[in-house]
Every structure is written in structure tokens, then in C-alpha cells.
Design a protein around this motif. Structure first.
Motif, PDB file in Angstrom:
ATOM      1  N   PHE A 139      37.734  43.222  34.993  1.00 32.69           N
ATOM      2  CA  PHE A 139      37.190  43.954  36.124  1.00 32.69           C
ATOM      3  C   PHE A 139      36.187  43.102  36.898  1.00 32.69           C
ATOM      4  O   PHE A 139      36.144  43.121  38.134  1.00 32.69           O
ATOM      5  CB  PHE A 139      36.530  45.244  35.625  1.00 32.69           C
ATOM      6  N   ALA A 140      35.360  42.322  36.174  1.00 34.92           N
ATOM      7  CA  ALA A 140      34.369  41.471  36.840  1.00 34.92           C
ATOM      8  C   ALA A 140      35.018  40.281  37.538  1.00 34.92           C
ATOM      9  O   ALA A 140      34.441  39.711  38.470  1.00 34.92           O
ATOM     10  CB  ALA A 140      33.341  40.980  35.817  1.00 34.92           C
ATOM     11  N   ALA A 141      36.213  39.889  37.073  1.00 31.74           N
ATOM     12  CA  ALA A 141      36.894  38.737  37.684  1.00 31.74           C
ATOM     13  C   ALA A 141      37.264  39.013  39.129  1.00 31.74           C
ATOM     14  O   ALA A 141      37.370  38.073  39.933  1.00 31.74           O
ATOM     15  CB  ALA A 141      38.135  38.366  36.875  1.00 31.74           C
ATOM     16  N   TYR A 142      37.488  40.274  39.477  1.00 29.67           N
ATOM     17  CA  TYR A 142      37.863  40.604  40.860  1.00 29.67           C
ATOM     18  C   TYR A 142      36.765  40.225  41.856  1.00 29.67           C
ATOM     19  O   TYR A 142      37.037  39.473  42.805  1.00 29.67           O
ATOM     20  CB  TYR A 142      38.207  42.091  40.974  1.00 29.67           C
ATOM     21  N   PRO A 143      35.543  40.713  41.717  1.00 32.32           N
ATOM     22  CA  PRO A 143      34.517  40.333  42.708  1.00 32.32           C
ATOM     23  C   PRO A 143      34.197  38.845  42.697  1.00 32.32           C
ATOM     24  O   PRO A 143      33.878  38.275  43.739  1.00 32.32           O
ATOM     25  CB  PRO A 143      33.293  41.184  42.306  1.00 32.32           C
ATOM     26  N   VAL A 144      34.285  38.203  41.515  1.00 30.51           N
ATOM     27  CA  VAL A 144      34.026  36.760  41.457  1.00 30.51           C
ATOM     28  C   VAL A 144      35.070  35.996  42.270  1.00 30.51           C
ATOM     29  O   VAL A 144      34.747  35.107  43.075  1.00 30.51           O
ATOM     30  CB  VAL A 144      34.006  36.271  39.993  1.00 30.51           C
ATOM     31  N   SER A 145      36.345  36.333  42.070  1.00 32.32           N
ATOM     32  CA  SER A 145      37.401  35.677  42.840  1.00 32.32           C
ATOM     33  C   SER A 145      37.294  36.018  44.321  1.00 32.32           C
ATOM     34  O   SER A 145      37.612  35.188  45.185  1.00 32.32           O
ATOM     35  CB  SER A 145      38.780  36.066  42.303  1.00 32.32           C
ATOM     36  N   ASP A 146      36.828  37.235  44.626  1.00 30.52           N
ATOM     37  CA  ASP A 146      36.658  37.613  46.025  1.00 30.52           C
ATOM     38  C   ASP A 146      35.581  36.776  46.693  1.00 30.52           C
ATOM     39  O   ASP A 146      35.704  36.404  47.874  1.00 30.52           O
ATOM     40  CB  ASP A 146      36.293  39.099  46.129  1.00 30.52           C
ATOM     41  N   ILE A 147      34.511  36.469  45.972  1.00 25.72           N
ATOM     42  CA  ILE A 147      33.449  35.626  46.520  1.00 25.72           C
ATOM     43  C   ILE A 147      34.000  34.246  46.874  1.00 25.72           C
ATOM     44  O   ILE A 147      33.752  33.710  47.967  1.00 25.72           O
ATOM     45  CB  ILE A 147      32.284  35.496  45.516  1.00 25.72           C
ATOM     46  N   ILE A 148      34.771  33.668  45.966  1.00 26.28           N
ATOM     47  CA  ILE A 148      35.352  32.345  46.210  1.00 26.28           C
ATOM     48  C   ILE A 148      36.322  32.393  47.389  1.00 26.28           C
ATOM     49  O   ILE A 148      36.300  31.529  48.275  1.00 26.28           O
ATOM     50  CB  ILE A 148      36.053  31.830  44.941  1.00 26.28           C
ATOM     51  N   THR A 149      37.181  33.413  47.400  1.00 25.44           N
ATOM     52  CA  THR A 149      38.178  33.534  48.467  1.00 25.44           C
ATOM     53  C   THR A 149      37.522  33.733  49.824  1.00 25.44           C
ATOM     54  O   THR A 149      37.893  33.084  50.816  1.00 25.44           O
ATOM     55  CB  THR A 149      39.114  34.716  48.167  1.00 25.44           C
ATOM     56  N   LEU A 150      36.529  34.616  49.877  1.00 22.20           N
ATOM     57  CA  LEU A 150      35.886  34.907  51.158  1.00 22.20           C
ATOM     58  C   LEU A 150      35.076  33.708  51.656  1.00 22.20           C
ATOM     59  O   LEU A 150      34.998  33.455  52.860  1.00 22.20           O
ATOM     60  CB  LEU A 150      34.986  36.136  51.017  1.00 22.20           C
ATOM     61  N   THR A 151      34.489  32.947  50.734  1.00 25.95           N
ATOM     62  CA  THR A 151      33.758  31.734  51.128  1.00 25.95           C
ATOM     63  C   THR A 151      34.701  30.742  51.797  1.00 25.95           C
ATOM     64  O   THR A 151      34.386  30.165  52.852  1.00 25.95           O
ATOM     65  CB  THR A 151      33.094  31.083  49.908  1.00 25.95           C
ATOM     66  N   ALA A 152      35.870  30.538  51.185  1.00 19.09           N
ATOM     67  CA  ALA A 152      36.858  29.625  51.784  1.00 19.09           C
ATOM     68  C   ALA A 152      37.334  30.135  53.134  1.00 19.09           C
ATOM     69  O   ALA A 152      37.480  29.361  54.099  1.00 19.09           O
ATOM     70  CB  ALA A 152      38.042  29.446  50.837  1.00 19.09           C
ATOM     71  N   ALA A 153      37.572  31.444  53.236  1.00 20.66           N
ATOM     72  CA  ALA A 153      38.053  32.014  54.500  1.00 20.66           C
ATOM     73  C   ALA A 153      37.021  31.864  55.613  1.00 20.66           C
ATOM     74  O   ALA A 153      37.358  31.490  56.748  1.00 20.66           O
ATOM     75  CB  ALA A 153      38.403  33.486  54.303  1.00 20.66           C
ATOM     76  N   ILE A 154      35.745  32.137  55.320  1.00 17.84           N
ATOM     77  CA  ILE A 154      34.701  32.011  56.335  1.00 17.84           C
ATOM     78  C   ILE A 154      34.535  30.560  56.761  1.00 17.84           C
ATOM     79  O   ILE A 154      34.349  30.260  57.951  1.00 17.84           O
ATOM     80  CB  ILE A 154      33.371  32.583  55.795  1.00 17.84           C
ATOM     81  N   ALA A 155      34.611  29.640  55.802  1.00 15.89           N
ATOM     82  CA  ALA A 155      34.495  28.220  56.142  1.00 15.89           C
ATOM     83  C   ALA A 155      35.587  27.794  57.114  1.00 15.89           C
ATOM     84  O   ALA A 155      35.346  27.043  58.062  1.00 15.89           O
ATOM     85  CB  ALA A 155      34.550  27.377  54.871  1.00 15.89           C
ATOM     86  N   HIS A 198      27.216  46.363  34.274  1.00 11.14           N
ATOM     87  CA  HIS A 198      26.503  47.399  33.531  1.00 11.14           C
ATOM     88  C   HIS A 198      27.368  48.632  33.261  1.00 11.14           C
ATOM     89  O   HIS A 198      26.908  49.596  32.651  1.00 11.14           O
ATOM     90  CB  HIS A 198      25.245  47.831  34.303  1.00 11.14           C
ATOM     91  N   HIS A 199      28.604  48.584  33.720  1.00 10.92           N
ATOM     92  CA  HIS A 199      29.512  49.711  33.525  1.00 10.92           C
ATOM     93  C   HIS A 199      30.083  49.672  32.098  1.00 10.92           C
ATOM     94  O   HIS A 199      30.389  48.612  31.572  1.00 10.92           O
ATOM     95  CB  HIS A 199      30.654  49.639  34.544  1.00 10.92           C
ATOM     96  N   GLU A 200      30.231  50.848  31.520  1.00  9.97           N
ATOM     97  CA  GLU A 200      30.779  50.919  30.161  1.00  9.97           C
ATOM     98  C   GLU A 200      32.297  50.768  30.230  1.00  9.97           C
ATOM     99  O   GLU A 200      33.013  51.659  30.670  1.00  9.97           O
ATOM    100  CB  GLU A 200      30.407  52.248  29.501  1.00  9.97           C
ATOM    101  N   ALA A 201      32.779  49.596  29.809  1.00  7.76           N
ATOM    102  CA  ALA A 201      34.213  49.324  29.832  1.00  7.76           C
ATOM    103  C   ALA A 201      34.819  49.614  28.468  1.00  7.76           C
ATOM    104  O   ALA A 201      34.125  49.565  27.433  1.00  7.76           O
ATOM    105  CB  ALA A 201      34.461  47.862  30.207  1.00  7.76           C
ATOM    106  N   PRO A 202      36.146  49.923  28.430  1.00  7.44           N
ATOM    107  CA  PRO A 202      36.803  50.202  27.141  1.00  7.44           C
ATOM    108  C   PRO A 202      36.722  49.033  26.169  1.00  7.44           C
ATOM    109  O   PRO A 202      36.682  49.226  24.962  1.00  7.44           O
ATOM    110  CB  PRO A 202      38.252  50.480  27.538  1.00  7.44           C
TER     111      PRO A 202
END
Length: 540
Positions: free
Chosen positions: A190-206, A178-182
Motif C-alpha cells: 500500500f505504501a509503495a503506491y504513493p512512493v512510486s507516484d512521487i517518483i513518477t510525478l517528479t519525472a513528469a513535472i521535469a 500509521h494505518h492498521e494493515a492486515p
């Protein structure tokens, strides 16, 4: 030096190595943590502090890439490199990608002194880590992760990923969208960062919750997980306009890559000292030199931590703003999955308990029964006799010993001798009740214990009655037994089988008077049996 002393020496050496390694890994973290305070204290140019932080982070990431690459080369040179070599190459590529992105960021911030555009080559390097790191963790965890059922593993992954998505959407991903991006491309980046973080953290916790004591893998999972958390915090603070270089996030990024580099060095050292990853009783706590990952309840509960945090954050946000329907639906689905997951654990535990009971019964049967004849063994007979005497119950004890048994083994073979012992045990069981004890004491010796609440059971008459029943049952020639028919068909076998007799010694508690001990009762029965045997030999 004994092997135990040598092992203690290697262990102390390994502990010293780990301590020095983690102290070394803490140095760049300390440097980054002190960069901003020192810059303010000595009133140095801000770009100098930024350069120190950026170069240190890039250097630590590059060091992790080089060390992972060297590890990959050693694994590739092994006879069976397999997935571990590919995992190390992927980790080298992931950390190298981040280092390259950080170099671009440092050039923009300290050399060109302009704000880093979005998207830029720096984003490409940073997002490369988010793409390659989960693949590296999964490749390295092959064969080093404890497996439960596939359904439970799948549920764990879905619960962790769903909880992380819900948490990220509430705090990071939602505000970013919902942020106004250029531009649209900047928004996607910008949205790719949290998406990749979700995947990375899921693998790490597993990996962290299921690792089989691979020291390097635990450290890599922790480092990768720390990077994912730090990245999401960066997006959250950047969206709120509160990010500044030299703060906590830079410390966390440096700590993450220091952990990755140290884990790579640690596994190399352990290989040289004979500690193989996946070896016995080592894990996340062993990374710090103590304990085991499997014994920690906190580690076993790790997959549920994101769910608990996400639930608390969503509930807290609901007190401030109306909860969207989709958020509530995702939360309900996650709660349902957690319930199903725990129900599967209960069912598995019930099945495991049933299997353990069956094994315990089987072990008890093996421990207290004779494997050849199926009757009780000496230990079971002794225990039953002591229990009966302790209860004060009247009883009769009988000893039976086969005469000329050795001749059967010599003439017909041990298989016929075994069949004869089975036949004797069968006849003995037929002359007593089901709750009386028939036991094979060893070799060709048998014992019988008759117990009853009736006082007459321990009388002279009871002993005489048991002696009569035994003599009648054992007087029938064993050559007529169906189990010995093949041996009896041979004239020599028939001769030795018909020569087999049984010497008996029967005694009751009433005959001994008072309260005889088990030793006294057994001794008397044994003496009477040998008296019978000597009398028979004298007659012959």
C-alpha cells in the motif's frame, strides 16, 4: 501551389487531425463518466457498471501499450533508434503492466465477485506502471528537454521531489504508514503506491517544464503525471474508506491512458506530415493546437507548484494539529533550496545581461567602424555630422582622397593597398583630437569632422589650420611608413608608394554662412577636394 500555401494546407490538415484525435480520445472518458449515472438511472446490476468501467480502463491502457509498442518497432527500424526506441518499449511495458493488473482486478470484482486481496497480482501490475513509466519518460526526454545548468536542474528535481514527499506524507503516505494493515506485506504494498507516484510525478513535472516542444513527450508527461496524481488520490480515499468504483478517479485514470494513446498517435501523424518532435516552436500548448510551451509563465513555474501546494497544506494541517519537527525541518530545507535556486537565477541573469551588453557594444562597434582601419565608417560620420549641425556647433569638415592608389594595388597587391589605407588612417588620427571624428567613407576616401564649443572652431582660420596640419602629415612619403617597409624594399613598390599623394577639401560652417545642411557641407568639401585633385593632375 506556393510553399506558403502548401504549409497552410498542411497546418489546417494537422489541426483537423488533432481535433478528431482528441474527440476520439474523449469517448472512453465519457463512457466511464456516464457508466455509474446510467447504471443508477436504469437500475442495472452494480457489477455491470463495474465491468464497463474496468473493461474500458483495461482496454484503453492496452491500446496505449499496443500503440507504444508499434511506435517502438518503427523507432527500432530507424537507422539510429537510440534511447527513444527504448523509451517507447518501456512505455508499452508500463501501460501493458497496468492493463494486466486491471484485468486481474476486473476478474476479482465482476467474475469471482470477491474483494481483491492485498497484495495481489493486480498490485503487481499497477506498481509495474509506477516503476516503468518514469524510466520511459526519462528515456523519451533524452535530447528533447531544454537544459539549463546542472546545478539548477538538480535543485529543481530535489525541490519537486521534496515537496511531493512532504505533501504525500501529510495527506497519503503518513496515514498509510500509521494505518492498521492486515500484514506487513500489505502495508509495504500500500505504501509503495504513493512512493512510486512521487517518483513518477517528479519525472513528469521535469519533462513538462523543460520540454523542447516534443508534442508526444508533452502528452506522455501529462498522462503519466495524471496517473500519479490519481493513484495518490486513490490511496488517500481508500485509507479514508471513501473510494467507490465509477467515480472521479476512474475518469482520471481513463483520461490518463487516453492521453498516452492519443500522444502516440499524434507523433506518428506528425512524423508523416513532416513535423519532427523537437522541431521549432512547438510544445505543451501545441499539443492542443495553439501556442508554445516556452512562452508560458505557468509552465516555467511548474516545478514550484508542488512546493506551493505542499506549503499551503502543511500550514493548514498545522492549524488543526501540532506540526511534527521533521515536517518543519523538511519545509525549512525546501524554502532554503527555493531561495538558493532563485539566487542562481538572479546571478545567471546578471551574467546574461553583462554578456548582452558586451555583444551590443561589439555589434555597435561593427556597425559604426571600418573593419580594416578601425576608424569610423560612413554611417557613423554622417550621424556625427548631423548631430553637430543640429546642435548648432561650429565645425570644420575635410575630405581626403588618395591619388594613384590603384597603382599600389596593381603593383604591390591588395595587402599593401590595405596597409597603405591603415597608414593614412593613422596619420589622420594623429593630427586631430580624440573626440574629433576620422572616418573612411569607402575605398580610398576619408573624411574628418572637427567640432568645438568655441566659435573660432568653425571659422576660416580653423579650416586653414586643419588643412595645414593635414597637408603636413600626408606630405611625408608613405614609403617611409614602417607598415609599408617590405613593399618599399622593392624598386617598383618604392616608386608607386612615393607617387601616392592625397587631395584635400576642407570647409567650415563659417565659410558657407547661415545654417548649412549636412548635404551642403559635404558637397562643398567634396567639390574642393576634386578641385585640388584636378589642379594636381594639370600640374603633372
Amino acid at each position: 501551389m506556393t510553399s506558403r500555401a502548401a504549409h497552410r494546407g498542411r497546418r489546417r490538415s494537422g489541426d483537423r487531425w488533432r481535433s478528431r484525435l482528441w474527440l476520439l480520445a474523449a469517448l472512453p472518458v465519457l463512457l466511464v463518466a456516464l457508466a455509474d449515472p446510467l447504471q443508477r438511472l436504469f437500475d442495472l446490476p452494480p457489477t455491470l457498471g463495474t465491468a464497463v468501467v474496468g473493461v474500458t480502463e483495461a482496454g484503453v491502457a492496452a491500446a496505449a501499450a499496443v500503440l507504444a509498442g508499434l511506435r517502438a518497432r518503427r523507432e527500432s527500424a530507424a537507422s539510429r533508434p537510440g534511447r527513444r526506441a527504448r523509451g517507447w518499449w518501456l512505455l508499452a511495458a508500463a501501460t501493458g503492466s497496468w492493463a494486466a493488473g486491471q484485468v486481474v482486478w476486473v476478474v476479482y470484482e465482476t467474475v469471482l465477485r470477491v474483494e481483491v486481496p492485498s497484495p495481489s497480482f493486480a498490485d503487481l501490475g499497477f506498481l509495474g506502471f509506477g516503476l516503468l513509466a518514469p524510466l520511459a519518460v526519462l528515456a523519451l526526454s533524452r535530447g528533447a528537454v531544454r537544459t539549463t545548468s546542472r546545478v539548477r536542474s538538480l535543485l529543481d528535481g530535489v525541490i519537486v521531489a521534496g515537496a511531493l514527499f512532504l505533501l504525500s506524507w501529510t495527506l497519503v503516505l503518513g496515514p498509510v504508514v500509521h494505518h492498521e494493515a492486515p500484514s506487513a506485506l500489505a502495508l509495504v504494498t500500500f505504501a509503495a503506491y504513493p512512493v512510486s507516484d512521487i517518483i513518477t510525478l517528479t519525472a513528469a513535472i521535469a519533462v513538462l517544464s523543460r520540454t523542447r516542444a516534443d508534442t508526444a513527450l508533452v502528452g506522455i508527461g501529462a498522462g503519466v503525471g495524471l496517473m500519479a496524481v490519481s493513484d495518490s488520490m486513490f490511496v488517500y480515499l481508500s485509507t479514508a474508506g471513501e473510494f467507490s468504483t465509477g467515480g472521479l478517479l476512474d475518469v482520471l485514470w481513463t483520461a490518463a491512458f487516453s492521453t498516452l494513446a492519443a500522444s502516440t498517435l499524434l507523433v506518428s501523424r506528425e512524423r508523416r506530415t513532416g513535423h519532427e518532435p523537437g522541431g521549432p516552436v512547438r510544445g505543451a500548448a501545441h499539443l492542443w493546437g495553439r501556442g508554445s510551451v516556452h512562452g508560458s509563465a505557468a509552465v516555467r513555474a511548474l516545478p514550484y507548484v508542488p512546493f506551493a501546494i505542499a506549503t499551503a497544506v502543511v500550514v493548514l494541517e498545522a492549524t488543526r494539529h501540532p506540526m511534527p519537527g521533521t515536517t518543519l525541518a523538511v519545509l525549512v530545507v525546501l524554502m532554503t533550496l527555493v531561495f538558493v535556486r532563485q539566487a542562481l537565477v538572479v546571478l545567471d541573469n546578471v551574467q546574461l545581461t553583462h554578456e548582452l551588453q558586451e555583444r551590443s557594444l561589439a555589434l555597435a562597434q561593427m556597425a559604426y567602424s571600418d573593419p580594416l582601419t578601425g576608424v569610423a565608417n560612413r554611417a557613423a560620420f554622417t550621424a556625427a555630422l548631423e548631430d553637430a549641425l543640429e546642435a548648432g556647433a561650429p565645425l570644420v569638415t575635410a575630405f581626403c582622397d588618395l591619388d594613384s592608389f590603384k597603382a599600389v594595388n596593381d603593383a604591390c597587391g591588395h595587402s599593401t593597398g590595405d596597409a597603405l589605407l591603415v597608414a593614412v588612417a593613422t596619420r589622420l588620427r594623429e593630427v586631430v583630437r580624440s573626440h574629433d571624428v576620422v572616418a573612411r567613407l569607402g575605398g580610398d576616401e576619408f573624411a574628418i569632422l572637427v567640432r568645438d564649443d568655441d566659435d573660432a572652431a568653425g571659422s576660416d582660420a580653423a579650416a586653414a589650420a586643419l588643412r595645414s596640419r593635414l597637408a603636413t602629415a600626408l606630405s611625408v612619403p608613405f614609403s617611409l611608413d614602417p607598415q609599408l617597409a617590405s613593399a618599399a624594399a622593392d624598386p617598383r613598390g618604392l616608386q608607386v608608394l612615393e607617387a601616392v599623394s592625397v587631395s584635400l577639401g576642407v570647409v567650415s560652417t563659417a565659410e558657407l554662412g547661415g545654417s548649412p545642411t549636412a548635404e551642403e557641407l559635404l558637397h562643398e568639401a567634396d567639390q574642393r577636394m576634386y578641385s585640388t585633385k584636378r589642379a594636381r593632375q594639370t600640374v603633372r
